[in-house]
Design a protein around this motif. Structure first.
Motif, PDB file in Angstrom:
ATOM      1  N   LEU A 151     -98.365  -7.397 -68.237  1.00  0.00           N
ATOM      2  CA  LEU A 151     -98.616  -8.812 -68.545  1.00  0.00           C
ATOM      3  C   LEU A 151     -98.978  -9.013 -70.012  1.00  0.00           C
ATOM      4  CD1 LEU A 151    -100.664  -9.851 -65.374  1.00  0.00           C
ATOM      5  CD2 LEU A 151     -98.445 -10.784 -66.056  1.00  0.00           C
ATOM      6  N   MET A 152     -99.837  -8.153 -70.539  1.00  0.00           N
ATOM      7  CA  MET A 152    -100.261  -8.281 -71.934  1.00  0.00           C
ATOM      8  C   MET A 152     -99.121  -8.006 -72.894  1.00  0.00           C
ATOM      9  SD  MET A 152    -104.037  -6.479 -71.767  1.00  0.00           S
ATOM     10  CE  MET A 152    -105.381  -7.246 -70.865  1.00  0.00           C
ATOM     11  N   ALA A 153     -98.264  -7.058 -72.559  1.00  0.00           N
ATOM     12  CA  ALA A 153     -97.109  -6.766 -73.409  1.00  0.00           C
ATOM     13  C   ALA A 153     -96.158  -7.955 -73.454  1.00  0.00           C
ATOM     14  CB  ALA A 153     -96.379  -5.529 -72.898  1.00  0.00           C
ATOM     15  N   GLU A 154     -96.035  -8.642 -72.342  1.00  0.00           N
ATOM     16  CA  GLU A 154     -95.092  -9.760 -72.256  1.00  0.00           C
ATOM     17  C   GLU A 154     -95.657 -11.051 -72.853  1.00  0.00           C
ATOM     18  OE1 GLU A 154     -91.618 -11.563 -71.792  1.00  0.00           O
ATOM     19  OE2 GLU A 154     -91.981  -9.458 -71.309  1.00  0.00           O
ATOM     20  N   LYS A 155     -96.928 -11.345 -72.581  1.00  0.00           N
ATOM     21  CA  LYS A 155     -97.497 -12.646 -72.951  1.00  0.00           C
ATOM     22  C   LYS A 155     -98.468 -12.606 -74.123  1.00  0.00           C
ATOM     23  CE  LYS A 155     -98.572 -15.354 -69.519  1.00  0.00           C
ATOM     24  NZ  LYS A 155     -99.218 -15.900 -68.296  1.00  0.00           N
ATOM     25  N   VAL A 182     -98.029  -2.660 -78.368  1.00  0.00           N
ATOM     26  CA  VAL A 182     -98.704  -2.359 -79.637  1.00  0.00           C
ATOM     27  C   VAL A 182     -98.637  -3.563 -80.571  1.00  0.00           C
ATOM     28  CG1 VAL A 182     -98.694  -0.905 -81.698  1.00  0.00           C
ATOM     29  CG2 VAL A 182     -98.334   0.120 -79.460  1.00  0.00           C
ATOM     30  N   ILE A 183     -97.481  -4.217 -80.636  1.00  0.00           N
ATOM     31  CA  ILE A 183     -97.343  -5.412 -81.482  1.00  0.00           C
ATOM     32  C   ILE A 183     -98.295  -6.510 -81.012  1.00  0.00           C
ATOM     33  CG2 ILE A 183     -95.793  -7.303 -82.099  1.00  0.00           C
ATOM     34  CD1 ILE A 183     -95.234  -4.819 -83.686  1.00  0.00           C
ATOM     35  N   GLN A 184     -98.358  -6.718 -79.702  1.00  0.00           N
ATOM     36  CA  GLN A 184     -99.270  -7.728 -79.166  1.00  0.00           C
ATOM     37  C   GLN A 184    -100.720  -7.375 -79.479  1.00  0.00           C
ATOM     38  OE1 GLN A 184     -98.244 -10.474 -78.146  1.00  0.00           O
ATOM     39  NE2 GLN A 184     -96.598 -10.402 -76.636  1.00  0.00           N
TER      40      GLN A 184
END
Length: 219
Positions: free
Chosen positions: A29-33, A115-117
């Motif tokens: 979820l965190m990687a996507e949003k 990582v970007i998020q």
């Protein structure tokens, strides 16, 4: 094994599986949003548990996120341990270390996205609110430790370890950003193409030749 010991073991295994399931769902979820756009409620719904269950395992979202990051740091540490065991000479050490880093990001596109998020989330935070956490040695610290042995053997110039680690750190970050661009923005977006084994081998040679030449001229 006694009955109460078996029950304790079963409970421990169930809790470990639940912790892993929560972290896996939160990671996706965190990687996507984005880390700041995911709530504990959403994570609970993804795992199909109630919020109190989530708070039983993690005190808040920051605690959950820190646990995810620590898991990934552990993966990198284990990779460096394997490199330390099998690699011989600074060239092989750097090549194997960077190759494991590249493979990690190329294996699953979600890694570079997370990582970007995480970087984006951290940039928006007040540095004063970030609490330092005690963790094991970072991959870069482990690399420095391995290179210290090479320096003692005379395969690296004296005093060059920090320079080598900084150059490799920059290249490691470039590998991650390159993976992100090619996986999530536009394939072929990076000038020079996608990194591969041959590219890494060439860059490692350039780093070491440059280091040796610099310290030779410095004498």
């Amino acid at each position: 094994m006694k009955k109460n010991e078996l029950e304790k073991t079963d409970k421990s295994e169930r809790e470990t599986r639940m912790r892993d399931a929560i972290k896996k769902a939160a990671f996706a979820l965190m990687a996507e949003k984005g880390l700041d756009k995911v709530s504990m409620r959403e994570i609970a719904e993804k795992v199909n548990v109630t919020k109190p269950v989530l708070y039983y395992y993690f005190k808040n979202k920051e605690d959950l996120c820190a646990s995810i990051i620590e898991d990934h740091e552990t993966v990198f540490r284990r990779q460096m341990e394997k490199v330390q065991q099998r690699a011989q000479g600074p060239e092989e050490v750097l090549y194997e270390g960077l190759l494991s880093h590249l493979n990690f990001f190329m294996k699953d596109p979600i890694h570079s996205k997370f990582v970007i998020q995480m970087i984006s989330y951290t940039l928006d935070m007040d540095p004063k609110t970030i609490e330092p956490k005690k963790r094991g040695k970072s991959p870069h610290e482990m690399l420095a430790q391995v290179l210290a042995g090479e320096e003692k053997r005379g395969t690296l110039p004296a005093g060059s370890i920090n320079d080598v680690v900084q150059l490799v750190s920059g290249l490691s970050a470039e590998l991650m950003f390159s993976a992100y661009l090619n996986q999530h923005v536009c394939r072929g977006a990076r000038v020079g193409g996608v990194y591969n084994k041959e590219t890494l081998a060439r860059l490692v040679k350039i780093i070491l030749l440059g280091i040796k030449q610099y310290y030779k001229e410095k004498k």
